[in-house]
Every structure is written in structure tokens, then in C-alpha cells.
Enzyme design. Structure first.
Site, PDB file in Angstrom:
ATOM      1  N   GLY A  54      56.348   5.179  20.730  1.00 59.30           N
ATOM      2  CA  GLY A  54      57.504   5.734  21.444  1.00 59.30           C
ATOM      3  C   GLY A  54      57.369   5.707  22.946  1.00 59.30           C
TER       4      GLY A  54
ATOM      5  N   ARG B 114      43.474  22.722  30.917  1.00 55.88           N
ATOM      6  CA  ARG B 114      44.821  22.332  30.524  1.00 55.88           C
ATOM      7  C   ARG B 114      45.615  23.518  29.989  1.00 55.88           C
ATOM      8  NH1 ARG B 114      48.545  18.562  29.531  1.00 55.88           N
ATOM      9  NH2 ARG B 114      49.719  18.895  27.612  1.00 55.88           N
ATOM     10  N   CYS B 115      46.783  23.732  30.593  1.00 55.01           N
ATOM     11  CA  CYS B 115      47.647  24.829  30.177  1.00 55.01           C
ATOM     12  C   CYS B 115      48.972  24.263  29.688  1.00 55.01           C
ATOM     13  CB  CYS B 115      47.920  25.758  31.348  1.00 55.01           C
ATOM     14  SG  CYS B 115      46.424  26.485  32.029  1.00 55.01           S
TER      15      CYS B 115
ATOM     16  N   TRP C  64      55.397  24.464  18.606  1.00 55.91           N
ATOM     17  CA  TRP C  64      54.997  24.415  20.008  1.00 55.91           C
ATOM     18  C   TRP C  64      55.864  25.306  20.900  1.00 55.91           C
ATOM     19  CZ3 TRP C  64      53.705  18.427  20.456  1.00 55.91           C
ATOM     20  CH2 TRP C  64      52.485  18.199  19.813  1.00 55.91           C
TER      21      TRP C  64
ATOM     22  N   HIS D 295      43.401   6.828  23.277  1.00 55.35           N
ATOM     23  CA  HIS D 295      42.879   7.916  24.111  1.00 55.35           C
ATOM     24  C   HIS D 295      41.977   7.413  25.219  1.00 55.35           C
ATOM     25  CE1 HIS D 295      44.070   9.724  20.306  1.00 55.35           C
ATOM     26  NE2 HIS D 295      44.478  10.707  21.068  1.00 55.35           N
TER      27      HIS D 295
HETATM   28  N1  GLN Z   1      56.856   9.643  20.362  1.00 55.48           N
HETATM   29  C1  GLN Z   1      55.836  10.374  21.038  1.00 55.48           C
HETATM   30  C2  GLN Z   1      55.131   9.447  22.037  1.00 55.48           C
HETATM   31  O1  GLN Z   1      55.061   8.302  21.780  1.00 55.48           O
HETATM   32  C3  GLN Z   1      54.822  10.911  20.068  1.00 55.48           C
HETATM   33  C4  GLN Z   1      53.792  11.756  20.750  1.00 55.48           C
HETATM   34  C5  GLN Z   1      52.878  12.518  19.812  1.00 55.48           C
HETATM   35  O2  GLN Z   1      52.705  12.157  18.683  1.00 55.48           O
HETATM   36  N2  GLN Z   1      52.249  13.538  20.283  1.00 55.48           N
HETATM   37  O3  GLN Z   1      54.631   9.919  23.054  1.00 55.48           O
END
Ligand code: GLN
Ligand code: ZN
Length: 760
Positions: A431, A514-515, A560, A693
Site C-alpha cells: 500500500g 516512540r510515542c 489503536w 524493516h
Molecule cells: N497499507 C498499509 C501500508 O502499506 C499497511 C500498514 C500496516 O500493515 N501496518 O503502509
């Protein structure tokens, strides 16, 4: 102790303006020296104590302040520094401490994982079959500091050994019992030193007692505390639990400690029932966690007052301590500076500091009840009532939405394949594409009103166009618009739905510095205006290839956010689902018929107790299905989850009935793929073929080997090729390079499959 007292379990670290975070980051980037760092941290620590003193908290916690994480503090205090950090065995220096948390050149960090069912993450201790040694007495240092600087006799807070070991890795579970016993000398020393320094009561946190533990384990806990109480009889122990009701109430109240802390918010019903059924020992103190330490709404003080009065039939008031249900680490610091919230919403909020005010109020009324005091409570509650009676919360008739697709997956998929005619092993991404400094700056300026709508929009559009071209050039099969208009996958949706409010300063620590600033769901959630339509349609107008619509799912939006507490999570999730379905349908009506509904937070909402799992998973799945089922057979629903340890929830994932799911694999190949050997997955699936990552560009061989392993257990005609997760945190160059390799690997794999099938 001879009268009702108030206590706090832990105070937020980050400060009113996240000054703690800023100091940490300044230190990491070498902008300030170690000396300045330590001085500033001390200043914050004392300021937090001072505030609690002013709020008249009777038992002020000390020692729970941290430079990163309290579990990491405990590990380094007891000498559990993994070998790879080359530690010499003395007091752990700051550099090593932070290396464990964040890694350092060539040495990988310790693992980080969620603290129970909260959004706080702790550093996982590695035992490496070592025994604990007390390298320094951190709680003692904190105790002395509070005493010397502010003349406060603090209540030291220590993580208990049972929970510490339960959260650790790197030992043989069979040796759990003997390992636990090996903590007796260090806790004895730690506690005796505290007693000598003048501490009278310590809080030992054992939240693992609320998880599904065995009676054998409970006995081990008993033996440990029996020994400790014998060794340090002069110190009273408050054994603190939170996040749920304890699993073995009778055994817990029999533990040889002076006081027991129970959660009367998350574990309310079970704990109350247990007290009614089994009573509570006369010689013990009950620390009653009545103020919600994890949510941000004012307490209904009259109800709580009644609850405490009721409880006093079983435990006299003089044997009670009033407190939040958990540490205040999980809520923002104070409502004070909020100037943009609607006054009705703001008046209904209580962040950390306000919760301490509630405690004082409650204590004073309970200690000296009078009609005037009752009025004070009534007035306090009336502000919350205003919100409750507002039109935002007017009871809505639940609409019954379809939660099944009209055709089973196989039939749908066939129709969908015909419609798009994608190659075998279609390639796509999750995405988001890299959010450059430019985009973030433009958004920042636009939000402040310094950048005109048109200019901002043009900026977003040019990024979309750029990346549509890149994707075409890379020859990716299913494109995305790139999510450039989003800062955060929940906030973006919350801002366009009704029922959400956003604080200016409602930050809570997620991990390290991180907050996060969760949205506040204060009213009924409903669809108000299209959310993603504009950008998606623009992207689709630029290309003949399919562009996936990209939404955040109902369970993730819920998990969240800070959620109103007059409805159940299930009810709120269904409201969100209904609103999202309208977004799904407006996309569909405009010709966007591949739609991804992300649920990265589905798994983290899993309750701590096994017996509650199925209830949660049932409604979570139902919410997802309500937002995605009322679409045509040829509309393809995708979903995404970024974790792979989903053995526990594989049935729920199947039940989502999404046409295609993408999940992360790169960090745990073997485990995930073996999960599919035992679990048949028979819908479209994309196992992430590379780790997003890290900036490292994967080699083609690596991707090919992931593909081959995956294809050895999953059918090729259902398999999709994609990265592990969204790419927003990556750089542009590395992203293009990695995707190009991914597409090449997919093409070769297609070729191979073709050859094999031709030769058959
Ligand atoms: N669609 C979101 C992205 O691509 C998915 C993010 C996620 O899974 N945390 O950033
Ligand atoms: Zn993800």
C-alpha cells in the site's frame, strides 16, 4: 497502615510535552552529553514525584521511571546482558543498556514485544542460562533520591521474578522452578537494602498472575514469596496484578504478603465475584484498582464510591488502598493543555494527572462522607453525563449487514481471475510508498494552514503519478496509489468519520522514545464523506492496470484508539464496520474493485485469557466481514496483517473469507511456512518475500528461495508475490531496487512452473 490510602502504580515517563523523548533522542544523536542527559532525566523524575506529592497521593511510586523500558531495567540490574554485547559484569553502562534496546554496530538488539495486551512494548530479556546477580540496586537509588531531594518516602516498584521470567527467553522451561528460586538471594538483598534505607512498603508487580498459569506455577510463586517474606520480614510487600482478574484467586490471596493489588476495571466482574465467594483475609490489605489506568474517560465516581462501600463488607475501608487499575504509563499525562477539543468531550476526559485528582476526591469522600461531599461527586459525574446524553451518543438502531459473500471463494476467485486475467504469481505491494521529507513537510504546512489546499493536493497527485509510472515500469501487476496523503493509518480514517476526536498532546509511550497519539472515539461512528476515493480514482485514471483501494479495517481502527466505554468494543467495531462498508461500496461503485482492508492490529486485541479468545475473534471476524461482504462476486477483497505468529488465530484468518491475504514472513520463515504444512490455507495468499524493516536490498536468490519454500506448501494458482509490509519508512532508491528484484524473481518462478507443467 490504619486508614484508607491512595496509591499510584506508576507514573507516565514521557512528560507533559514529551520532553523525556526529546532528551533521549538528543542523547542518542550526541547533541547532549551523558552528564546533561542524566541531569535532565533527574529533573523529570523529580518533577513527576513533585506533581504526585501535590496531588496528595499517599503512596508515591519510585523506581518505575526508566530511560527506555522497565523490563530492560530489571534485566540489566540482574546482570542479564546477552553475551554478544561483551559486557564485563559490572554495572551496566548506558551505552550497553541502549545497545540492548536498539542494537549497535554489528550487534543486533534484543527482541521487543508487546507488554501483555497493551500497546506498550518491552525488551525481551535473554537469560542465556545465567543466574541473576544484583549489579546495582536501582529501586534503592530511586528511593534515596526521592527521600533526599523531596523528603518523600516512596513506594519502590519492582518487577516480580515470576513475571520477569515468564517474559524472558533463553532458558529451558523445565528449569523454570529452579531458575525462580535462584532469584531469592537477589530479591532478598534488594529488599533488605530498601528496608534498611527506611522503605516500609514495596510494590512487586506480577501481572503474569492474570494469565492462564497452572496450579504448579502458582505453587512456585507461593514458595518464592514465602521465602522472601521470611528473609525480609520488616518490609511489607504489595503484590500487584493488573490487566485482568487473577487466575487463581484463592491461592493469590493466600500468598504470604501484606497486600494484594487487583484490577477492578479489566478484571472487575471476576475479581468481585471471587471476593464475594471466597472473602478476603482479615489481616491483609486490598489495593483496589478502580480508576481505569488504560482509558481516558473520567471515572463515574458515584458508582465507584458505591463499589468501595460495597466492598467494605468484605474488606474494611481501613484495609483498602485506592488506586488506578494499572500504571499510568498507558494514558497521556494531562488534559490541561488541550484547547481544541469540544468542551463536552474535554470535560469528560481524565488523563494521568486527572486520575490522581479522582483518587483524592474519592478518598476524601469515603473518609468523611457528607451530603456536601456527595454533591461534589454528583457534580463531577455530571460532566460525563453530558457526553453520555449528547446526540453524538444517541442510541442507534443496529442495521443488520450481510456478513457472508454471496458465492463461496472458489467460484468468486474464478470469476475474478477471468475479469483481470493476471499472470500466475501476480505481483503487488502492501500500500504505502516512501514518505519523503518533502511530503511530510508539505502535510505539516498544510495542516497549519500555511499551504493552500490546491498546492497540497497537487503535491500528493504528483507523487501518485510518479509512483504509478514507477510501478508500471517495474511491471508490477496490481498497483497502489502509495498512501502519500496519510500520516497514520488510523488517524486518516478517524478524521473523516464521525465520532472521532484528536487531542493535541495525548501521547503515550509505545516503545523506547516512540510515542503514539491514539484518536478518541467519543461518539457514534458513521460514514460522513468519502475517505479514500479521490486519490484512488486519480491513480486509477493514470493506468490500465488495476489499482487496489486501500482501507484500514474496523478492528485495527478500534484497537489503536481510545474507545468510549459506555458501549462494548464489539458494538463500536460494528459501527466502524458499517461506516467502512460505505467506503468500500463507494469505491466499488466508482470502478475500484480490488479493495484491501488492512487488519494489522487484529491479533494484538486477543484477550489475555484463553477462555475469552473465541468471543473476541468471533466479533472481530464478524466486523471485518460486515465491512467487506456486501460487494459483488467479482470485487476482490484483500487483507493484510504484518506478523507471522498467527498459529493461534489461523482459524479466524480463514474465517475472514478475504479473497487474498498478505502477511509478513521474512523474519520467521521456517515457522510460518511450517504452519502451512499443518494448516491448509485455500484462498489467495501472499507471503512477504522480503523484509521491509531494513534498508538492505534483498538478492534475487533470497527471494527465490522464499518463493520456492512457500510454493512447496501452497498452490501456485493462489500465490501472490509482495513485500512483507508497507514501504513508507523506506528510501526511494532501495525500494525501487528491491521491487525490481522481486518482480524478476516472480517472473523466473512463473517460467519454472510453466516448464514443469509443460514437461508433465
Ligand atoms: N497499507 C498499509 C501500508 O502499506 C499497511 C500498514 C500496516 O500493515 N501496518 O503502509
Ligand atoms: Zn503490515
Amino acid at each position: 497502615m490504619n486508614s484508607l490510602k491512595t496509591s499510584n502504580l506508576g507514573y507516565s515517563r514521557i512528560g507533559e510535552n514529551r520532553e523525556w523523548k526529546k532528551t533521549l533522542e538528543a542523547y542518542w544523536s550526541h547533541t547532549i552529553t551523558e552528564e546533561t542527559f542524566l541531569q535532565q532525566m533527574k529533573k523529570y523524575r523529580l518533577h513527576h514525584l513533585q506533581k504526585q506529592l501535590e496531588k496528595d497521593v499517599d503512596l508515591i511510586p519510585v523506581g518505575e521511571f526508566s530511560y527506555y523500558d522497565h523490563v530492560l531495567d530489571t534485566a540489566s540490574m540482574f546482570g542479564f546482558v546477552p553475551k554478544r554485547f561483551g559486557h564485563d559484569g559490572g554495572t551496566v553502562p548506558l551505552a550497553t543498556y541502549f545497545a540492548m534496546a536498539r542494537g549497535s554496530q554489528g550487534t543486533h538488539a534484543c527482541e521487543m514485544t508487546k507488554w501483555f495486551d497493551t500497546n506498550y512494548h518491552y525488551i525481551v530479556p535473554e537469560i542465556e542460562n545465567k543466574k541473576p546477580v544484583l549489579l546495582e540496586n536501582r529501586p534503592l537509588q530511586a528511593f534515596l533520591e526521592a527521600k533526599n531531594e523531596l523528603n518523600i518516602t516512596g513506594k519502590p516498584v519492582i518487577l516480580g521474578p515470576f513475571t520477569f521470567l515468564k517474559l524472558s527467553k533463553g532458558y529451558n522451561t523445565e528449569s523454570f522452578g529452579s531458575l525462580l528460586i535462584s532469584f531469592i538471594p537477589v530479591y532478598t538483598q534488594l529488599l533488605s537494602e530498601l528496608a534498611q534505607a527506611g522503605a516500609t512498603l514495596v510494590q512487586i508487580d506480577e501481572p503474569s498472575l492474570v494469565t492462564d498459569i497452572t496450579t504448579d506455577e502458582m505453587e512456585l510463586v507461593h514458595d518464592f514469596y514465602e521465602e522472601i517474606s521470611k528473609q525480609v520480614p520488616e518490609l511489607e510487600i504489595l503484590l500487584q496484578t493488573y490487566f485482568e482478574a487473577v487466575s487463581h484467586y484463592k491461592q493469590v490471596i493466600d500468598l504470604p504478603v501484606k497486600a494484594i493489588g487487583l484490577d477492578f476495571v479489566s478484571g472487575y466482574e471476576e475479581n468481585i465475584q471471587s471476593i464475594k465467594k471466597f472473602g478476603f483475609p482479615k489481616d491483609k490489605i486490598l489495593a483496589v484498582g478502580v480508576i481505569d489506568g488504560r482509558n481516558i474517560w473520567k471515572n463515574r465516581l458515584q458508582e465507584t464510591n458505591d463499589l468501595i462501600t460495597q466492598l467494605s463488607k468484605y474488606v474494611p475501608l481501613t484495609n483498602q488502598i485506592l488506586q488506578p487499575s494499572s500504571s499510568l504509563l498507558h494514558v497521556p499525562v494531562t488534559v490541561k493543555g488541550e484547547s481544541k477539543l469540544h468542551s463536552i468531550v474535554k470535560d469528560a476526559l481524565a488523563f494521568g494527572d486527572e486520575k490522581l485528582d479522582e483518587l483524592r476526591l474519592l478518598r476524601d469522600v469515603l473518609l468523611h462522607p457528607s451530603p456536601t461531599k456527595q454533591n461534589v461527586l454528583e457534580r463531577y459525574d455530571s460532566t460525563l453525563k453530558k457526553l453520555e446524553q449528547s446526540t453524538w451518543r444517541k442510541k442507534k438502531e443496529e442495521t443488520i449487514l450481510p456478513s457472508e459473500r454471496t458465492k463461496p471463494f472458489q467460484e468468486r476467485y474464478e470469476l475474478q481471475n477471468k475479469k483481470w486475467n493476471l499472470p500466475l504469481l501476480p505481483t503487488t505491494t502492501i500500500g504505502s510508498f516512501p514518505q519523503t521529507k518533502d511530503i511530510r513537510k508539505a502535510r505539516f504546512q498544510w495542516r497549519k494552514g500555511e499551504l493552500a489546499n490546491d498546492t497540497y493536493e497537487a503535491h500528493i497527485k504528483s507523487n501518485i503519478e510518479k509512483w504509478i509510472r514507477i510501478q508500471e515500469e517495474l511491471d508490477i501487476d496490481v498497483l497502489v496509489h502509495g498512501e502519500f496523503e496519510r500520516n497514520d493509518m488510523v488517524e486518516f480514517f478517524g478524521e473523516k468519520l464521525t465520532g472521532f476526536a484528536f487531542s493535541q498532546n495525548g501521547w503515550v509511550q509505545s516503545y523506547g522514545s516512540r510515542c503514539v497519539k491514539p484518536p478518541i472515539i467519543y461518539g457514534n461512528v458513521s460514514f460522513d464523506q468519502p475517505i479514500t476515493l479521490k486519490e484512488t480514482l486519480y491513480a486509477q485514471s493514470l493506468t490500465n492496470r488495476p489499482v487496489k483501494g486501500m482501507l484500514t479495517g474496523p478492528v485495527t481502527i478500534l484497537n489503536w484508539s481510545f474507545v468510549r466505554n459506555d458501549l462494548t468494543h464489539k458494538e463500536v467495531a460494528f459501527q466502524i464496520a458499517e461506516a467502512l462498508l460505505q467506503e468500500v461500496q463507494s469505491l466499488e461503485n466508482s470502478g475500484i474493485t480490488m479493495i484491501q482492508v488492512d487488519e494489522p492490529a487484529l491479533r494484538e486485541g486477543l484477550p489475555l485469557k484463553q477462555k475469552k479468545h473465541s468471543y473476541y475473534l468471533d466479533w472481530a471476524v464478524e466486523a471485518f466481514k460486515r465491512s467487506t461482504s456486501a460487494v459483488s462476486d467479482t470485487t476482490q477483497i484483500h487483507t493484510h496483517m504484518c506478523y507471522s505468529d498467527f498459529n493461534e488465530i489461523i482459524d479466524a484468518i480463514k474465517a475472514l473469507d478475504a479473497d487474498v491475504i498478505s502477511i509478513e514472513t521474512s523474519r520467521s520463515h521456517a515457522e510460518l511456512i511450517s504452519a502451512f504444512e499443518t494448516n491448509v490455507y485455500d484462498k489467495g495468499i501472499g507471503l512477504g518475500v522480503y523484509d521491509i524493516h531494513s534498508p538492505r536490498v534483498p538478492s534475487e536468490e533470497e527471494i527465490t528461495s522464499v518463493l520456492e519454500r512457500a510454493l512447496s506448501v501452497l498452490p501456485a494458482n493462489l500465490f501472490w508475490v509482495n513485500p512483507d509490509c508497507g514501504l513508507k519508512t523506506r528510501g526511494e532508491q532501495e525500494t525501487v531496487a528491491a521491487l525490481s528484484i522481486m518482480v524478476q524473481a516472480a517472473k523466473k518462478a512463473r517460467q519454472n512452473i510453466k516448464q514443469v507443467s509443460e514437461s508433465l
